[in-house]
Write an enzyme that holds these catalytic residues in place. Structure first.
Site, short mmCIF file in Angstrom:
data_model
loop_
_atom_site.label_atom_id
_atom_site.label_comp_id
_atom_site.label_asym_id
_atom_site.label_seq_id
_atom_site.Cartn_x
_atom_site.Cartn_y
_atom_site.Cartn_z
N ARG A 82 70.05 8.60 36.48
CA ARG A 82 69.31 9.15 35.35
C ARG A 82 68.80 8.03 34.43
NH1 ARG A 82 72.30 13.72 32.03
NH2 ARG A 82 73.40 11.91 31.20
N LYS A 184 66.81 10.36 28.73
CA LYS A 184 67.75 10.16 27.62
C LYS A 184 67.24 9.02 26.73
CE LYS A 184 72.72 10.79 27.28
NZ LYS A 184 72.65 11.88 26.31
N GLU A 220 67.60 23.86 25.32
CA GLU A 220 68.95 23.33 25.23
C GLU A 220 69.27 23.02 23.78
OE1 GLU A 220 69.67 19.41 26.84
OE2 GLU A 220 67.55 18.91 26.77
N1 PLP Z 1 71.40 17.54 26.86
C1 PLP Z 1 71.31 16.55 25.96
C2 PLP Z 1 70.16 16.58 25.02
C3 PLP Z 1 72.29 15.54 25.93
O1 PLP Z 1 72.21 14.57 25.04
C4 PLP Z 1 73.35 15.58 26.84
C5 PLP Z 1 74.35 14.54 26.87
O2 PLP Z 1 74.34 13.66 27.67
C6 PLP Z 1 73.41 16.64 27.74
C7 PLP Z 1 72.42 17.59 27.73
C8 PLP Z 1 74.51 16.73 28.73
O3 PLP Z 1 74.33 15.85 29.80
P1 PLP Z 1 75.55 15.32 30.64
O4 PLP Z 1 76.27 16.51 31.15
O5 PLP Z 1 74.93 14.53 31.72
O6 PLP Z 1 76.38 14.51 29.72
C1 COI Z 2 76.92 12.93 25.95
O1 COI Z 2 77.36 14.05 26.09
O2 COI Z 2 77.36 11.95 26.57
C2 COI Z 2 75.82 12.66 25.04
O3 COI Z 2 75.21 11.64 25.17
C3 COI Z 2 75.49 13.62 23.99
C4 COI Z 2 75.49 13.02 22.65
C5 COI Z 2 74.94 14.03 21.71
C6 COI Z 2 76.85 12.56 22.21
#
Ligand code: PLP
Ligand code: COI
Length: 338
Positions: A82, A184, A220
């Site tokens: 990612r 991200k 989201e």
């Molecule tokens: N959506 C957003 C906007 C986020 O910042 C995060 C955090 O990483 C997620 C979703 C969840 O992603 P992940 O499950 O890969 O941590």
């Molecule tokens: C994560 O879940 O790792 C993120 O980056 C989300 C952030 C809002 C802390």
């Protein structure tokens, strides 16, 4: 602070300076070999690309102590992939996947005493990030970049631990169509600061963003994807090109279908069908799965239950945590032992 003084069970989601972090620099078209350092500060030009035009992206993953005392990370290869996609979208030089994984390994190994013990409920959060380092004053990508990973021990993301959250449908937008919502980028989070501050002031834990183009479909929250459960037990998650592809959400959908034998759907979810669901949860590395007790849509309240997790979300949570803690057999390739 020393790791020895930490009361793991009372940790929130904050920054604690640990001993070692990884740094690699990109210059003259190539990455250096990278190193661990104890210096948690960064010195750069006042005109650095990141400071002027927010050229930065990041990742988030965790290291855990399993039941049998191993140290593991959960699907770090997907974070590496990612981040490569984020870099491409922001015209930054990606760090190759193997280098990313090696950096994760080095940071976790070097900070062993900061990894919370099994059963503490806490984990070691890893924050890989990259930014434009050299001076740019015209709007263009930097030529030099720095990649870092630091580690900080964390507890629950939401204040008050795992409890049903109250969230609102936001009037602010998070991600534009054809923008950067699917990667991200730090700028997505800068965008959300006004909305989250306003939400907190008004007593909400988070914002649910509808799609910016039509404000008809659920996307989201500021830091997590969303899953819903229908009356007949189907697990539903929104489909959109402007959502961050959460590794937790993708894993939960797999767990629901292949381990728990539930029906799953990834589809557009309308704001006006929220009341048809019986459970809702926010999922992400930081959020794990946090149950949503109530969604407020401009005065209209959709209540899923303020008593705790619903039965399906609870099963998903138990299975995912079980996999991460070495209590439940993990699908092939999900657990990366340090
Ligand atoms: N959506 C957003 C906007 C986020 O910042 C995060 C955090 O990483 C997620 C979703 C969840 O992603 P992940 O499950 O890969 O941590
Ligand atoms: C994560 O879940 O790792 C993120 O980056 C989300 C952030 C809002 C802390």
């Amino acid at each position: 602070m020393s790791a020895k003084n930490i009361d793991w069970s009372s940790l929130g989601f904050g920054y604690v300076k640990t001993d070692w972090r990884y740094v690699a620099n990109y210059k003259d078209g190539k990455w250096d070999e990278g190193t661990l350092t104890q210096d948690n500060t960064i010195t750069m030009s006042e005109c650095a690309g990141v400071l002027q035009y927010a050229q930065t992206c990041f990742e988030g993953l965790k290291a855990y102590t399993t039941k049998d005392g191993k140290i593991v990370c959960f699907r770090p290869d997907l974070n590496a992939e990612r981040m490569i996609e984020s870099c491409e979208r922001l015209i930054m030089p990606a760090l190759p996947k193997e280098r990313f994984l090696e950096a994760v390994r080095q940071v976790v190994s070097a900070n062993k005493e900061w990894i919370p013990p099994y059963g503490s409920g806490a984990s070691l959060y890893l924050r890989p990030f990259m930014f434009g380092y050299d001076s740019v004053i015209g709007v263009k990508p930097a030529n030099e970049y720095q990649f870092r990973i630091f580690a900080t021990p964390v507890g629950p993301y939401f204040k008050g631990g795992v409890r049903p959250l109250t969230v609102r449908i936001s009037d602010f937008d998070r991600a534009a169509p054809r923008g950067t919502g699917h990667v991200k980028a730090g700028l997505n989070y800068a965008m959300s600061l006004y909305a989250i501050t306003d939400a907190h002031e008004k007593g909400f834990d988070e914002n649910i963003y509808p799609d910016s183009a039509t404000r008809t479909y659920i996307e989201e929250t500021g830091g997590a994807n969303i899953i819903f459960v229908t009356k007949d037990g189907t697990v539903v998650t929104p489909k959109s090109d402007t959502i961050l592809p959460s590794i937790t959400r993708r894993s939960l959908m797999y767990v629901a279908e292949h381990i728990l034998g539930l029906k799953v759907e990834q589809r557009k979810v309308r704001v006006d069908e929220l009341a048809d669901f019986v459970e809702c949860g926010l999922c992400g590395t930081a959020a794990v799965i946090s149950p949503v007790g109530k969604i407020v849509d401009h005065g209209k309240e959709i209540v899923y239950g303020m008593e705790g997790m619903g039965p399906v979300i609870q099963k998903l949570y138990n299975t995912l945590r079980g996999i991460q803690m070495g209590e439940v057999e993990a699908p092939e390739g999900w657990i990366y032992e340090i």
